[in-house]
Design a protein around this motif. Structure first.
Motif, PDB file in Angstrom:
ATOM      1  N   ILE A  92       0.834  -1.201   0.000  1.00 35.05           N
ATOM      2  CA  ILE A  92       0.000   0.000   0.000  1.00 35.05           C
ATOM      3  C   ILE A  92       0.872   1.255   0.000  1.00 35.05           C
ATOM      4  N   THR A  93       1.977   1.245   0.734  1.00 35.31           N
ATOM      5  CA  THR A  93       2.899   2.377   0.701  1.00 35.31           C
ATOM      6  C   THR A  93       3.414   2.600  -0.724  1.00 35.31           C
ATOM      7  N   ALA A  94       3.777   1.507  -1.391  1.00 35.83           N
ATOM      8  CA  ALA A  94       4.271   1.612  -2.768  1.00 35.83           C
ATOM      9  C   ALA A  94       3.178   2.141  -3.697  1.00 35.83           C
ATOM     10  N   TRP A  95       1.957   1.650  -3.522  1.00 37.23           N
ATOM     11  CA  TRP A  95       0.833   2.101  -4.347  1.00 37.23           C
ATOM     12  C   TRP A  95       0.578   3.591  -4.149  1.00 37.23           C
ATOM     13  N   LEU A  96       0.615   4.050  -2.894  1.00 36.67           N
ATOM     14  CA  LEU A  96       0.420   5.474  -2.607  1.00 36.67           C
ATOM     15  C   LEU A  96       1.580   6.307  -3.157  1.00 36.67           C
ATOM     16  N   ARG A  97       2.782   5.789  -3.018  1.00 37.97           N
ATOM     17  CA  ARG A  97       3.966   6.508  -3.505  1.00 37.97           C
ATOM     18  C   ARG A  97       3.848   6.817  -4.994  1.00 37.97           C
ATOM     19  N   GLU A  98       3.415   5.817  -5.753  1.00 39.69           N
ATOM     20  CA  GLU A  98       3.308   6.005  -7.194  1.00 39.69           C
ATOM     21  C   GLU A  98       2.276   7.069  -7.547  1.00 39.69           C
ATOM     22  N   ARG A  99       1.199   7.127  -6.788  1.00 40.72           N
ATOM     23  CA  ARG A  99       0.151   8.099  -7.083  1.00 40.72           C
ATOM     24  C   ARG A  99       0.474   9.488  -6.563  1.00 40.72           C
ATOM     25  N   CYS A 100       1.325   9.579  -5.577  1.00 37.68           N
ATOM     26  CA  CYS A 100       1.721  10.886  -5.042  1.00 37.68           C
ATOM     27  C   CYS A 100       3.041  11.374  -5.630  1.00 37.68           C
ATOM     28  N   ALA A 101       3.688  10.534  -6.438  1.00 40.28           N
ATOM     29  CA  ALA A 101       4.924  10.903  -7.143  1.00 40.28           C
ATOM     30  C   ALA A 101       5.998  11.408  -6.182  1.00 40.28           C
ATOM     31  N   VAL A 102       6.273  10.626  -5.136  1.00 38.12           N
ATOM     32  CA  VAL A 102       7.328  10.972  -4.188  1.00 38.12           C
ATOM     33  C   VAL A 102       8.276   9.786  -4.034  1.00 38.12           C
ATOM     34  N   GLU A 103       9.378  10.030  -3.350  1.00 38.35           N
ATOM     35  CA  GLU A 103      10.311   8.961  -3.032  1.00 38.35           C
ATOM     36  C   GLU A 103      10.002   8.399  -1.643  1.00 38.35           C
ATOM     37  N   VAL A 104      10.303   7.135  -1.460  1.00 42.39           N
ATOM     38  CA  VAL A 104      10.190   6.491  -0.146  1.00 42.39           C
ATOM     39  C   VAL A 104      11.584   6.067   0.295  1.00 42.39           C
ATOM     40  N   SER A 105      11.981   6.525   1.471  1.00 36.30           N
ATOM     41  CA  SER A 105      13.282   6.110   2.007  1.00 36.30           C
ATOM     42  C   SER A 105      13.235   4.670   2.488  1.00 36.30           C
ATOM     43  N   ARG A 106      12.162   4.366   3.245  1.00 41.09           N
ATOM     44  CA  ARG A 106      12.024   3.004   3.755  1.00 41.09           C
ATOM     45  C   ARG A 106      10.665   2.841   4.424  1.00 41.09           C
ATOM     46  N   VAL A 107      10.283   1.593   4.625  1.00 39.36           N
ATOM     47  CA  VAL A 107       9.073   1.242   5.374  1.00 39.36           C
ATOM     48  C   VAL A 107       9.522   0.438   6.584  1.00 39.36           C
ATOM     49  N   GLU A 108       9.136   0.886   7.757  1.00 39.82           N
ATOM     50  CA  GLU A 108       9.482   0.212   9.003  1.00 39.82           C
ATOM     51  C   GLU A 108       8.257  -0.523   9.533  1.00 39.82           C
ATOM     52  N   LEU A 109       8.368  -1.837   9.698  1.00 36.07           N
ATOM     53  CA  LEU A 109       7.291  -2.626  10.288  1.00 36.07           C
ATOM     54  C   LEU A 109       7.634  -2.946  11.734  1.00 36.07           C
ATOM     55  N   VAL A 110       6.651  -2.769  12.609  1.00 37.67           N
ATOM     56  CA  VAL A 110       6.837  -3.075  14.028  1.00 37.67           C
ATOM     57  C   VAL A 110       5.845  -4.156  14.431  1.00 37.67           C
ATOM     58  N   PRO A 111       6.138  -4.929  15.464  1.00 40.61           N
ATOM     59  CA  PRO A 111       5.208  -5.982  15.899  1.00 40.61           C
ATOM     60  C   PRO A 111       3.900  -5.387  16.410  1.00 40.61           C
ATOM     61  N   ARG A 112       2.804  -6.086  16.209  1.00 37.47           N
ATOM     62  CA  ARG A 112       1.508  -5.573  16.646  1.00 37.47           C
ATOM     63  C   ARG A 112       1.403  -5.518  18.160  1.00 37.47           C
ATOM     64  N   ASP A 113       2.253  -6.295  18.879  1.00 31.33           N
ATOM     65  CA  ASP A 113       2.221  -6.266  20.345  1.00 31.33           C
ATOM     66  C   ASP A 113       3.353  -5.414  20.926  1.00 31.33           C
ATOM     67  N   LEU A 114       3.929  -4.513  20.135  1.00 31.33           N
ATOM     68  CA  LEU A 114       5.027  -3.684  20.615  1.00 31.33           C
ATOM     69  C   LEU A 114       4.580  -2.871  21.830  1.00 31.33           C
ATOM     70  N   PRO A 115       5.307  -2.961  22.951  1.00 28.47           N
ATOM     71  CA  PRO A 115       4.927  -2.208  24.151  1.00 28.47           C
ATOM     72  C   PRO A 115       4.919  -0.703  23.899  1.00 28.47           C
ATOM     73  N   VAL A 116       4.104   0.003  24.654  1.00 31.06           N
ATOM     74  CA  VAL A 116       3.970   1.446  24.469  1.00 31.06           C
ATOM     75  C   VAL A 116       5.318   2.144  24.614  1.00 31.06           C
ATOM     76  N   SER A 117       6.100   1.742  25.593  1.00 37.24           N
ATOM     77  CA  SER A 117       7.395   2.391  25.813  1.00 37.24           C
ATOM     78  C   SER A 117       8.311   2.236  24.609  1.00 37.24           C
ATOM     79  N   ASP A 118       8.249   1.091  23.949  1.00 34.02           N
ATOM     80  CA  ASP A 118       9.066   0.872  22.755  1.00 34.02           C
ATOM     81  C   ASP A 118       8.547   1.683  21.570  1.00 34.02           C
TER      82      ASP A 118
END
Length: 226
Positions: A92-118
Protein backbone atom coordinates in the motif's frame (compact mmCIF):
# COMPACT_ATOMS: atom_id res chain seq x y z
CA UNK A 1 12.95 17.05 11.51
CA UNK A 2 9.58 15.50 10.73
CA UNK A 3 7.23 18.42 10.09
CA UNK A 4 4.16 16.56 8.85
CA UNK A 5 2.63 13.12 9.34
CA UNK A 6 -0.29 11.38 7.69
CA UNK A 7 -2.29 8.59 9.32
CA UNK A 8 -3.91 6.29 6.76
CA UNK A 9 -5.35 2.77 6.60
CA UNK A 10 -3.87 -0.01 4.49
CA UNK A 11 -6.69 -2.31 3.33
CA UNK A 12 -6.65 -3.88 -0.14
CA UNK A 13 -9.91 -2.04 -0.90
CA UNK A 14 -7.89 1.13 -1.51
CA UNK A 15 -6.86 -0.37 -4.86
CA UNK A 16 -9.87 -0.03 -7.22
CA UNK A 17 -8.95 -3.07 -9.30
CA UNK A 18 -9.28 -5.26 -6.20
CA UNK A 19 -12.83 -4.13 -5.42
CA UNK A 20 -14.33 -3.60 -8.86
CA UNK A 21 -17.80 -4.43 -7.56
CA UNK A 22 -17.53 -2.01 -4.66
CA UNK A 23 -15.35 0.75 -6.09
CA UNK A 24 -18.00 3.41 -5.46
CA UNK A 25 -18.68 2.23 -1.92
CA UNK A 26 -15.00 2.49 -1.06
CA UNK A 27 -14.24 5.71 -2.99
CA UNK A 28 -14.54 7.99 0.05
CA UNK A 29 -11.84 6.07 1.94
CA UNK A 30 -9.63 5.97 -1.14
CA UNK A 31 -9.98 9.70 -1.85
CA UNK A 32 -9.31 10.71 1.75
CA UNK A 33 -6.26 8.44 1.96
CA UNK A 34 -4.78 9.77 -1.27
CA UNK A 35 -5.46 13.37 -0.19
CA UNK A 36 -3.75 12.87 3.17
CA UNK A 37 -0.74 11.09 1.70
CA UNK A 38 -0.50 13.76 -0.98
CA UNK A 39 0.11 16.41 1.68
CA UNK A 40 3.29 14.71 2.89
CA UNK A 41 6.64 16.09 1.76
CA UNK A 42 9.09 13.60 0.36
CA UNK A 43 10.95 11.49 0.94
CA UNK A 44 8.63 9.37 3.05
CA UNK A 45 9.38 7.08 5.92
CA UNK A 46 6.44 4.77 6.53
CA UNK A 47 5.62 3.01 9.80
CA UNK A 48 3.15 0.15 10.01
CA UNK A 49 2.42 -3.02 11.94
CA UNK A 50 3.68 -6.34 10.57
CA UNK A 51 2.85 -9.93 11.40
CA UNK A 52 6.39 -10.75 12.52
CA UNK A 53 9.11 -8.86 14.34
CA UNK A 54 10.78 -5.62 13.34
CA UNK A 55 11.54 -5.41 9.63
CA UNK A 56 12.71 -2.73 7.21
CA UNK A 57 11.87 -2.54 3.50
CA UNK A 58 13.67 -0.09 1.24
CA UNK A 59 13.91 0.59 -2.50
CA UNK A 60 14.60 -0.79 -4.98
CA UNK A 61 11.63 -3.06 -4.33
CA UNK A 62 8.54 -4.06 -6.28
CA UNK A 63 5.53 -6.18 -5.43
CA UNK A 64 2.12 -7.27 -6.65
CA UNK A 65 -1.41 -7.48 -5.25
CA UNK A 66 -1.89 -10.84 -6.97
CA UNK A 67 -2.34 -12.48 -3.59
CA UNK A 68 -5.40 -10.25 -3.11
CA UNK A 69 -6.96 -11.18 -6.43
CA UNK A 70 -5.45 -9.05 -9.20
CA UNK A 71 -1.90 -8.67 -10.48
CA UNK A 72 -1.61 -4.94 -9.83
CA UNK A 73 2.07 -3.98 -9.53
CA UNK A 74 3.45 -1.41 -7.09
CA UNK A 75 7.00 -0.27 -6.52
CA UNK A 76 8.90 1.50 -3.76
CA UNK A 77 11.36 2.51 -6.47
CA UNK A 78 13.47 0.77 -9.06
CA UNK A 79 12.47 -1.74 -11.70
CA UNK A 80 12.89 -5.11 -10.03
CA UNK A 81 10.66 -8.16 -10.62
CA UNK A 82 7.67 -8.31 -8.29
CA UNK A 83 8.38 -9.91 -4.91
CA UNK A 84 5.36 -11.99 -3.87
CA UNK A 85 6.35 -11.92 -0.18
CA UNK A 86 6.02 -8.18 0.38
CA UNK A 87 3.58 -7.48 3.26
CA UNK A 88 0.37 -5.56 2.60
CA UNK A 89 1.40 -2.29 4.35
CA UNK A 90 4.52 -2.15 2.17
CA UNK A 91 2.44 -2.76 -0.97
CA UNK A 92 0.00 0.00 0.00
CA UNK A 93 2.90 2.38 0.70
CA UNK A 94 4.27 1.61 -2.77
CA UNK A 95 0.83 2.10 -4.35
CA UNK A 96 0.42 5.47 -2.61
CA UNK A 97 3.97 6.51 -3.51
CA UNK A 98 3.31 6.01 -7.19
CA UNK A 99 0.15 8.10 -7.08
CA UNK A 100 1.72 10.89 -5.04
CA UNK A 101 4.92 10.90 -7.14
CA UNK A 102 7.33 10.97 -4.19
CA UNK A 103 10.31 8.96 -3.03
CA UNK A 104 10.19 6.49 -0.15
CA UNK A 105 13.28 6.11 2.01
CA UNK A 106 12.02 3.00 3.76
CA UNK A 107 9.07 1.24 5.37
CA UNK A 108 9.48 0.21 9.00
CA UNK A 109 7.29 -2.63 10.29
CA UNK A 110 6.84 -3.08 14.03
CA UNK A 111 5.21 -5.98 15.90
CA UNK A 112 1.51 -5.57 16.65
CA UNK A 113 2.22 -6.27 20.34
CA UNK A 114 5.03 -3.68 20.62
CA UNK A 115 4.93 -2.21 24.15
CA UNK A 116 3.97 1.45 24.47
CA UNK A 117 7.39 2.39 25.81
CA UNK A 118 9.07 0.87 22.75
CA UNK A 119 6.66 2.73 20.47
CA UNK A 120 7.68 5.99 22.13
CA UNK A 121 11.38 5.16 21.85
CA UNK A 122 11.03 4.39 18.16
CA UNK A 123 9.10 7.61 17.57
CA UNK A 124 11.86 9.60 19.23
CA UNK A 125 14.45 7.88 17.04
CA UNK A 126 12.53 8.92 13.94
CA UNK A 127 12.14 12.54 15.08
CA UNK A 128 15.44 13.72 13.60
CA UNK A 129 14.65 12.37 10.12
CA UNK A 130 14.07 14.95 7.41
CA UNK A 131 11.03 13.34 5.85
CA UNK A 132 7.29 13.04 5.72
CA UNK A 133 6.00 10.34 8.08
CA UNK A 134 3.36 7.97 6.71
CA UNK A 135 1.64 6.05 9.51
CA UNK A 136 -0.39 3.07 8.32
CA UNK A 137 -2.84 1.18 10.49
CA UNK A 138 -6.46 0.03 10.60
CA UNK A 139 -8.97 0.38 13.40
CA UNK A 140 -11.28 -2.27 14.80
CA UNK A 141 -12.40 -5.13 12.58
CA UNK A 142 -15.60 -5.64 14.61
CA UNK A 143 -18.05 -2.95 13.52
CA UNK A 144 -21.41 -4.60 12.99
CA UNK A 145 -22.62 -7.68 11.12
CA UNK A 146 -20.58 -6.97 7.97
CA UNK A 147 -17.30 -7.06 9.87
CA UNK A 148 -14.71 -9.79 9.25
CA UNK A 149 -14.51 -10.30 13.02
CA UNK A 150 -17.40 -10.96 15.36
CA UNK A 151 -19.48 -7.85 16.04
CA UNK A 152 -18.34 -6.16 19.25
CA UNK A 153 -20.24 -3.24 20.76
CA UNK A 154 -16.97 -1.84 22.14
CA UNK A 155 -15.69 -1.11 18.63
CA UNK A 156 -17.77 2.03 18.18
CA UNK A 157 -16.58 3.78 21.36
CA UNK A 158 -12.99 2.63 20.77
CA UNK A 159 -12.69 4.01 17.24
CA UNK A 160 -14.64 7.13 18.18
CA UNK A 161 -12.05 7.75 20.88
CA UNK A 162 -9.17 7.17 18.46
CA UNK A 163 -10.73 9.61 15.99
CA UNK A 164 -11.10 12.27 18.69
CA UNK A 165 -7.51 11.78 19.84
CA UNK A 166 -6.16 12.05 16.30
CA UNK A 167 -8.31 15.12 15.63
CA UNK A 168 -6.94 16.77 18.78
CA UNK A 169 -3.35 15.60 18.13
CA UNK A 170 -3.55 14.27 21.68
CA UNK A 171 -0.32 12.30 22.08
CA UNK A 172 -0.92 11.49 25.73
CA UNK A 173 -4.35 10.12 24.91
CA UNK A 174 -2.99 7.96 22.10
CA UNK A 175 -0.28 6.61 24.38
CA UNK A 176 -2.97 5.78 26.91
CA UNK A 177 -4.94 3.53 24.54
CA UNK A 178 -5.76 0.17 26.09
CA UNK A 179 -3.33 -2.24 24.42
CA UNK A 180 -5.33 -5.35 25.32
CA UNK A 181 -8.63 -3.85 24.19
CA UNK A 182 -7.10 -2.79 20.87
CA UNK A 183 -5.87 -6.35 20.34
CA UNK A 184 -9.26 -7.84 21.22
CA UNK A 185 -10.97 -5.51 18.73
CA UNK A 186 -8.47 -6.28 15.97
CA UNK A 187 -7.22 -2.67 15.85
CA UNK A 188 -3.79 -3.43 14.47
CA UNK A 189 -2.97 0.25 13.96
CA UNK A 190 -2.46 0.78 17.70
CA UNK A 191 1.32 0.37 17.73
CA UNK A 192 1.83 2.54 14.63
CA UNK A 193 -0.33 5.33 16.09
CA UNK A 194 1.69 5.19 19.29
CA UNK A 195 4.96 5.44 17.34
CA UNK A 196 3.56 8.68 15.90
CA UNK A 197 2.66 9.83 19.40
CA UNK A 198 6.27 9.21 20.40
CA UNK A 199 7.58 11.75 17.87
CA UNK A 200 8.11 14.90 19.96
CA UNK A 201 5.73 17.75 19.20
CA UNK A 202 4.13 20.15 19.34
CA UNK A 203 1.57 18.93 16.83
CA UNK A 204 -1.76 20.10 15.54
CA UNK A 205 -4.23 18.18 13.40
CA UNK A 206 -5.30 19.82 10.15
CA UNK A 207 -7.81 17.13 9.18
CA UNK A 208 -9.25 13.89 10.59
CA UNK A 209 -11.83 11.51 9.14
CA UNK A 210 -13.22 8.09 10.01
CA UNK A 211 -14.81 5.45 7.81
CA UNK A 212 -16.13 1.96 8.49
CA UNK A 213 -17.14 0.24 5.24
CA UNK A 214 -17.61 -3.51 5.50
CA UNK A 215 -17.34 -3.37 9.30
CA UNK A 216 -13.69 -2.25 9.59
CA UNK A 217 -12.64 1.12 11.01
CA UNK A 218 -10.32 3.30 8.95
CA UNK A 219 -8.71 6.48 10.28
CA UNK A 220 -7.29 9.23 8.08
CA UNK A 221 -5.58 12.26 9.63
CA UNK A 222 -2.88 14.82 8.92
CA UNK A 223 -0.67 16.25 11.65
CA UNK A 224 1.67 19.18 11.21
CA UNK A 225 3.80 21.53 13.26
CA UNK A 226 1.89 24.60 14.48
Amino acid sequence: MITRAAVVPHPPLLVPELVSGAALETESVRAATLAAAGKLPGPWIAVAVGDGGRATYAPPLSGSFLGYGVDVRASLGGDLPADATIPLPVLITAWLRERCAVEVSRVELVPRDLPVSDCVSFGRQLAAEDCGLLVLGDGSTRHGPRSPGADDERSGPFDSSVHDLLAAADVDGLLGLDVELAAELGAQGRAAWQVLAGVPGPWRCSSAEFFAPFGVGYHVAVWERP
